[in-house]
Design an enzyme around this catalytic site. Structure first.
Site, short mmCIF file in Angstrom:
data_model
loop_
_atom_site.label_atom_id
_atom_site.label_comp_id
_atom_site.label_asym_id
_atom_site.label_seq_id
_atom_site.Cartn_x
_atom_site.Cartn_y
_atom_site.Cartn_z
N HIS A 1 -10.26 -13.44 -8.14
CA HIS A 1 -11.53 -14.06 -7.78
C HIS A 1 -11.67 -14.25 -6.27
O HIS A 1 -12.75 -14.58 -5.78
CB HIS A 1 -11.73 -15.39 -8.52
CG HIS A 1 -10.91 -16.53 -8.03
ND1 HIS A 1 -9.70 -16.89 -8.59
CD2 HIS A 1 -11.13 -17.42 -7.03
CE1 HIS A 1 -9.22 -17.94 -7.96
NE2 HIS A 1 -10.07 -18.29 -7.01
N SER B 1 -6.58 -20.82 -3.44
CA SER B 1 -6.60 -19.70 -4.39
C SER B 1 -5.85 -18.50 -3.85
O SER B 1 -5.93 -18.17 -2.67
CB SER B 1 -8.04 -19.28 -4.68
OG SER B 1 -8.57 -20.00 -5.74
N ASP C 1 -5.99 -13.17 -13.54
CA ASP C 1 -6.61 -13.46 -12.23
C ASP C 1 -5.64 -13.08 -11.11
O ASP C 1 -5.02 -13.94 -10.49
CB ASP C 1 -6.98 -14.93 -12.16
CG ASP C 1 -7.80 -15.28 -10.92
OD1 ASP C 1 -8.19 -14.34 -10.19
OD2 ASP C 1 -8.02 -16.48 -10.67
#
Length: 274
Positions: A79, A224, A123
């Site tokens: 992402h 992230s 992810d």
């Protein structure tokens, strides 16, 4: 009513309904960083950590973390890449502060795992960069991500997270200097079992993911793609990639969810060979 009670209520009213990705995406997306961490001391390095940066009108902006798995390959979250213009992406290695020069490489391509589904599974992505980083085993080096037995990390394992992350459970307006530190943050807590993770509100977590939790600490915006690391007798090994959590960061009731690296070690290896 004290701050812990207010945050608890906020988590119940917001966090149990809405999940959030832990990225500080360019173009107006919400940023995420480490809550409850501390500055990495001056002169100390986290040599496998990199900053993913995006070229905006105001200059280069940190938006995600990543880890060095080969001189010309970076491991991060899917992402952090999806939909972005690769020509505006770069990585900076060998830095403690975001204002340092470090070693910058252009991102040539990114490959997202073919089974990636946002807030569901897979992810992760691998970036190809140029020039290749010069590993010196001091300020810039790769991190091990494979284990001989493909060890499944369960609950109760001490782990460490690093990143340039939000230090507060939520960002406060006009306090960016407090919200978003320039100095790399480091924080330790423990993994929890996937059963505990589901019981704590992450009902859709799967065995392709690993959860961790600690009181008033955890991943938040900007973290992230960064590495979750455990210590082994052979040194540090990356076991997770920062993926998602609930809206309010760093509450004990709200586990952080990481992509489980051991599940995807063969795919990562194939990207290093391509």
């Amino acid at each position: 009513m004290g701050l812990p009670e207010l945050l608890f209520i906020g988590a119940l009213t917001l966090g149990c309904v809405f999940a959030r990705l832990n990225s500080r995406q360019p173009s107006g997306y919400t940023p995420h960083r480490i809550v409850g961490g501390a500055d990495v001391p001056p002169g100390e390095h986290v040599p496998y950590q990199v900053s993913l940066q995006y070229k905006a009108r105001a200059g280069q902006m940190h938006f995600c973390g990543g880890s060095i798995v080969a001189p010309n390959r970076i491991l991060t979250a899917a992402h952090c890449c999806q939909g972005l213009n690769v020509s505006r992406m770069s990585v900076v290695a060998g830095i403690r502060g975001l204002n340092e020069r470090g070693s910058r490489s252009q991102v040539l391509t990114y490959t997202i795992h073919p089974k990636y589904q946002e807030l569901v599974t897979s992810d992760l992505a691998v970036l190809s960069i140029d020039p290749a980083l010069k590993l010196n085993n001091v300020s810039i080096t790769s991190i091990e991500y494979q284990s001989k037995k493909k060890e499944f990390v369960g609950g109760g394992v001490p782990v460490t997270l690093t990143g340039w992350g939000l230090r507060l459970p939520v960002p406060f307006p006009f306090l960016d200097e407090v919200n978003y530190p320039n100095v790399l943050q480091r924080m330790s807590y423990h993994t929890i079992s996937n059963t505990e993770c589901k019981n704590a509100g992450m009902e859709s977590v799967t065995d392709t993911e690993i959860c961790a939790r600690g009181p008033f600490r955890g991943a938040c915006s900007g973290d992230s793609g960064g590495p979750l690391v455990m210590q082994t007798e052979n040194g540090p090994r990356q076991v997770g990639i920062v993926s998602y959590g609930l809206v309010v960061c760093g509450l004990y009731i709200s586990p952080d969810v990481y992509t489980r690296v051991s599940t995807f070690s063969e795919w990562i290896g194939s990207q290093l060979e391509s």
